[in-house]
Design an enzyme around this catalytic site. Structure first.
Site, PDB file in Angstrom:
ATOM      1  N   THR A   1     -20.360 -45.514  -0.254  1.00 51.64           N
ATOM      2  CA  THR A   1     -21.821 -45.610  -0.388  1.00 51.64           C
ATOM      3  C   THR A   1     -22.444 -44.388   0.283  1.00 51.64           C
ATOM      4  O   THR A   1     -22.639 -43.363  -0.346  1.00 51.64           O
ATOM      5  CB  THR A   1     -22.346 -46.920   0.227  1.00 51.64           C
TER       6      THR A   1
ATOM      7  N   LYS B   1     -14.004 -47.718   3.356  1.00 48.90           N
ATOM      8  CA  LYS B   1     -15.296 -47.065   3.307  1.00 48.90           C
ATOM      9  C   LYS B   1     -16.111 -47.556   4.486  1.00 48.90           C
ATOM     10  O   LYS B   1     -15.889 -48.646   5.013  1.00 48.90           O
ATOM     11  CB  LYS B   1     -16.020 -47.343   1.991  1.00 48.90           C
TER      12      LYS B   1
ATOM     13  N   THR C   1     -20.034 -52.239   8.762  1.00 47.59           N
ATOM     14  CA  THR C   1     -20.177 -52.249   7.319  1.00 47.59           C
ATOM     15  C   THR C   1     -19.026 -51.472   6.766  1.00 47.59           C
ATOM     16  O   THR C   1     -19.064 -50.269   6.711  1.00 47.59           O
ATOM     17  CB  THR C   1     -21.447 -51.575   6.832  1.00 47.59           C
TER      18      THR C   1
ATOM     19  N   ASN D   1     -31.958 -43.154   7.565  1.00 45.70           N
ATOM     20  CA  ASN D   1     -32.152 -44.600   7.460  1.00 45.70           C
ATOM     21  C   ASN D   1     -33.601 -45.038   7.356  1.00 45.70           C
ATOM     22  O   ASN D   1     -33.868 -46.182   6.979  1.00 45.70           O
ATOM     23  CB  ASN D   1     -31.496 -45.286   8.661  1.00 45.70           C
TER      24      ASN D   1
END
Length: 449
Positions: free
Chosen positions: A184, A210, A221, A432
């Site tokens: 991502t 990932k 994550t 972000n």
């Protein structure tokens, strides 16, 4: 982990040789006990992979399949976040069983906070993969990563699965493409493989993962897929994976945030034909530990906006829990992380974080030192409650490097803990602040030299 037993005056900042290497022992001895090879998840016998672009993302590969030629023992660990994604709920139930045979994973859409439809879509993904591969749907695991709260474009996904299945092959290229398809905000793929002998049988372990943001144990994550051709009982595989994850994926942090989609899944198909009785005395656990730790470190090094990789070592805590609490508090302190960003060896912020951690701290006993990565030469800035007369330029050279080790000794007990952390940069904030409202504007910012 090592203990520092230097017999020197408290008020001098000097170089001290440590007495051991601690948790880096596994990585340091790995090349001597097993060989690093190419192919990652396709290195073990009987595993194939493929990836396609199916339109979840705008242009890049976004769907991957990983499959074994035969059914495989399965193990998995997942996020402890109470708000967890539909694929996590589905796969967590399926890994409780003994066997599985395939994984379907996508990026660009997390299928999280999507209600009952999300569960139905996760099941449909498994069913589509099972149909394309001629497997039982219960033997297919599902993983997703990407934006939260967006319905899965199932028409695209199902079409992608049908297109991906015929492309399955055991090749390094296919493995790389699978690694790319689950990325991502990652800037680089993350993959590794090793081989070693159990008796007369050659055994291989391969992995991809990932992860770049929302990185905080437990597991961050991240998606990690590990394959091996070892012949092993499912319950022993589950135990081995728990041990490996405890000292790798559960010891990393970038931003202190826990994700909804964390998943580590391992398949072992037995095609190495090794003797199961020889596993206990083999290199299997060390090799699996190494693979997981190297993948975990790759995640931190590729963290969003990261410019520093810091190994935080706590020594001399009263208990394992207190050692861990001290390490995590330091590694997640915004003030500490921003000082790392500036290359500033600000030990005052470290002591401050220690003081509000849940660990017992006696200021007059604490040592704070810095070292080059993996070095046993530690330069102390603070010893037994007082600053040292260490040369600040020398200390600054260590803390301004892209990677360095931080050593904190509480001198209160036998417990130690290590966590792998990053700094906090302006680039992280810039990336972000608009991720959800305008994902097209959030280009990844790479490491600064």
């Amino acid at each position: 982990m090592f203990q520092c037993h230097a017999r020197i005056p408290r008020d001098r900042g000097v170089v001290v040789k440590a007495q051991g290497v601690g948790e880096r022992r596994i990585a340091a001895c790995a090349p001597k006990s097993f060989k690093i090879i190419t192919g990652s998840i396709c290195a073990p016998l009987g595993f194939k992979a493929a990836a396609v672009f199916c339109g979840i993302k705008r242009r890049k590969l976004d769907l991957a399949l990983i499959a074994s030629d035969v059914r495989a023992a399965v193990a998995g660990l997942f996020t402890t976040n109470q708000v967890c994604a539909a694929p996590v709920r589905l796969s967590a139930q399926r890994v409780l069983k003994r066997f599985a045979q395939a994984i379907v994973a996508n990026s660009g859409n997390a299928n999280a906070c999507t209600g009952p439809q999300g569960i139905r879509d996760a099941k449909r993904m498994a069913e589509a993969a099972a149909s394309a591969l001629n497997l039982k749907a219960s033997h297919v695991l599902v993983c997703s990563t990407g934006r939260i709260g967006v319905p899965m474009p199932m028409e695209n996904v199902q079409r992608g699965i049908r297109a991906c299945a015929p492309l399955l092959a055991r090749s390094a290229t296919n493995a790389r493409q699978a690694a790319e398809a689950v990325m991502t905000t990652d800037t680089r793929r993350k993959e590794i493989a090793v081989e070693f002998e159990i008796g007369k049988a050659m055994v291989r372990i391969g992995g991809i993962c990932k992860g770049a943001g929302m990185i905080q144990p437990w597991m961050a994550t991240m998606l990690a897929f590990i394959t091996t051709d070892i012949a092993i009982e499912p319950n022993l595989l589950k135990r081995a994976l728990r041990i490996a994850v405890a000292q790798s994926f559960n010891r990393i942090t970038v931003d202190g945030n826990m994700s909804t989609n964390d998943s580590v899944i391992m398949l072992a198909n037995g095609l190495a034909r090794n003797s199961k009785f020889e596993i206990r005395d083999s290199q299997f656990q060390d090799a699996l530990n190494f693979v997981c730790l190297e993948l975990a470190k790759m995640i931190v090094r590729d963290g969003e906006g990261v410019s520093r990789f810091v190994t935080v070592n706590i020594h001399g805590a009263r208990s394992a829990g207190e050692a861990e609490a001290a390490a995590r508090t330091i590694a997640n302190s915004a003030l500490v992380k921003t000082s790392w960003c500036g290359g500033d060896p600000n030990w005052g912020r470290i002591l401050c974080a220690l003081g509000y951690s849940k660990a017992k701290v006696n200021e007059s006993c604490v040592d704070v030192g810095y070292a080059k990565p993996g070095s046993r030469e530690i330069l102390f800035a603070f010893r037994r409650g007082r600053p040292t007369d260490v040369d600040l330029k020398t200390l600054g050279k260590i803390s301004a490097a892209r990677e360095f080790d931080l050593h904190v000794n509480l001198h209160l007990g036998p417990a130690n803990f290590t966590i792998y952390a990053s700094d906090l940069t302006e680039d992280y904030v810039a990336f972000n602040r608009r991720y959800e409202s305008d994902p097209a504007s959030t280009r990844r910012l790479r490491w600064k030299n």
